[in-house]
Motif scaffolding. Sequence first.
Motif, PDB file in Angstrom:
ATOM      1  N   ASN A   2       0.824  -1.201   0.000  1.00  0.00           N
ATOM      2  CA  ASN A   2       0.000   0.000   0.000  1.00  0.00           C
ATOM      3  C   ASN A   2       0.860   1.254   0.000  1.00  0.00           C
ATOM      4  OD1 ASN A   2      -2.475  -1.336   0.071  1.00  0.00           O
ATOM      5  ND2 ASN A   2      -2.370  -1.568   2.280  1.00  0.00           N
ATOM      6  N   LYS A   3       0.272   2.348  -0.422  1.00  0.00           N
ATOM      7  CA  LYS A   3       0.920   3.652  -0.360  1.00  0.00           C
ATOM      8  C   LYS A   3       0.155   4.506   0.642  1.00  0.00           C
ATOM      9  CE  LYS A   3       2.743   3.747  -5.034  1.00  0.00           C
ATOM     10  NZ  LYS A   3       2.921   4.577  -6.222  1.00  0.00           N
ATOM     11  N   TYR A   4       0.895   5.388   1.313  1.00  0.00           N
ATOM     12  CA  TYR A   4       0.310   6.215   2.355  1.00  0.00           C
ATOM     13  C   TYR A   4       0.757   7.660   2.205  1.00  0.00           C
ATOM     14  CZ  TYR A   4      -0.616   1.705   4.444  1.00  0.00           C
ATOM     15  OH  TYR A   4      -1.055   0.421   4.661  1.00  0.00           O
ATOM     16  N   VAL A  62      -1.379  15.255  -4.098  1.00  0.00           N
ATOM     17  CA  VAL A  62      -0.488  14.262  -3.489  1.00  0.00           C
ATOM     18  C   VAL A  62      -1.048  12.859  -3.691  1.00  0.00           C
ATOM     19  CG1 VAL A  62       0.469  13.433  -1.300  1.00  0.00           C
ATOM     20  CG2 VAL A  62       0.501  15.874  -1.819  1.00  0.00           C
ATOM     21  N   ILE A  63      -2.349  12.695  -3.481  1.00  0.00           N
ATOM     22  CA  ILE A  63      -2.984  11.385  -3.663  1.00  0.00           C
ATOM     23  C   ILE A  63      -2.832  10.928  -5.118  1.00  0.00           C
ATOM     24  CG2 ILE A  63      -5.208  10.175  -3.697  1.00  0.00           C
ATOM     25  CD1 ILE A  63      -5.992  11.994  -1.278  1.00  0.00           C
ATOM     26  N   LYS A  64      -3.125  11.807  -6.048  1.00  0.00           N
ATOM     27  CA  LYS A  64      -3.028  11.477  -7.473  1.00  0.00           C
ATOM     28  C   LYS A  64      -1.597  11.106  -7.850  1.00  0.00           C
ATOM     29  CE  LYS A  64      -3.733  13.556 -12.002  1.00  0.00           C
ATOM     30  NZ  LYS A  64      -4.119  14.782 -12.702  1.00  0.00           N
ATOM     31  N   GLN A  67      -0.687   7.660  -6.544  1.00  0.00           N
ATOM     32  CA  GLN A  67      -1.334   6.583  -7.282  1.00  0.00           C
ATOM     33  C   GLN A  67      -0.715   6.367  -8.658  1.00  0.00           C
ATOM     34  OE1 GLN A  67      -5.458   7.738  -7.230  1.00  0.00           O
ATOM     35  NE2 GLN A  67      -5.841   6.748  -5.276  1.00  0.00           N
ATOM     36  N   GLN A  68      -0.152   7.406  -9.230  1.00  0.00           N
ATOM     37  CA  GLN A  68       0.394   7.303 -10.578  1.00  0.00           C
ATOM     38  C   GLN A  68       1.840   6.830 -10.609  1.00  0.00           C
ATOM     39  OE1 GLN A  68      -0.328  11.231 -12.118  1.00  0.00           O
ATOM     40  NE2 GLN A  68      -2.326  10.650 -12.937  1.00  0.00           N
ATOM     41  N   GLU A  69       2.560   6.993  -9.513  1.00  0.00           N
ATOM     42  CA  GLU A  69       3.973   6.649  -9.504  1.00  0.00           C
ATOM     43  C   GLU A  69       4.193   5.167  -9.262  1.00  0.00           C
ATOM     44  OE1 GLU A  69       6.576   9.148  -7.320  1.00  0.00           O
ATOM     45  OE2 GLU A  69       5.598  10.968  -8.004  1.00  0.00           O
ATOM     46  N   LYS A  70       5.372   4.713  -9.638  1.00  0.00           N
ATOM     47  CA  LYS A  70       5.737   3.318  -9.422  1.00  0.00           C
ATOM     48  C   LYS A  70       5.958   3.069  -7.940  1.00  0.00           C
ATOM     49  CE  LYS A  70       7.574   2.685 -13.985  1.00  0.00           C
ATOM     50  NZ  LYS A  70       8.584   2.127 -14.820  1.00  0.00           N
ATOM     51  N   TRP A  71       6.236   1.837  -7.593  1.00  0.00           N
ATOM     52  CA  TRP A  71       6.332   1.430  -6.194  1.00  0.00           C
ATOM     53  C   TRP A  71       7.684   1.709  -5.552  1.00  0.00           C
ATOM     54  CZ3 TRP A  71       2.128   0.431  -3.578  1.00  0.00           C
ATOM     55  CH2 TRP A  71       0.983   0.123  -4.291  1.00  0.00           C
ATOM     56  N   THR A  72       8.424   2.666  -6.062  1.00  0.00           N
ATOM     57  CA  THR A  72       9.711   2.981  -5.448  1.00  0.00           C
ATOM     58  C   THR A  72       9.542   3.838  -4.196  1.00  0.00           C
ATOM     59  OG1 THR A  72       9.938   4.883  -6.914  1.00  0.00           O
ATOM     60  CG2 THR A  72      10.979   2.822  -7.620  1.00  0.00           C
TER      61      THR A  72
END
Length: 92
Positions: A2-4, A62-64, A67-72
Amino acid sequence: MNKYANITLDGGVVEQFSVKNVASCYLDSSDDIVIDYIGGSQSKIASASALTQADVDIVFGVIKSAQQEKWTQVLYSIPTLSEVVNAFTFTF
């Protein structure tokens, strides 16, 4: 994975919230920023003073971006808003 995002409250307390499955982000009638999730949960960012649409745009940006960036990167920071944030709530 997940991303936070995190946001710093008045007094230096840092709250984190998920940016996964966000359905909408808007300013409610109390001038608080509301983040609705697909499953029906909700996060709310509040201030003693009125937050603005520009603040919503910052949070949504920030949310957008997350969600658009890779998992780095999995943690994103909400920059300072126009008013001091004094409360963050999450409801199921």
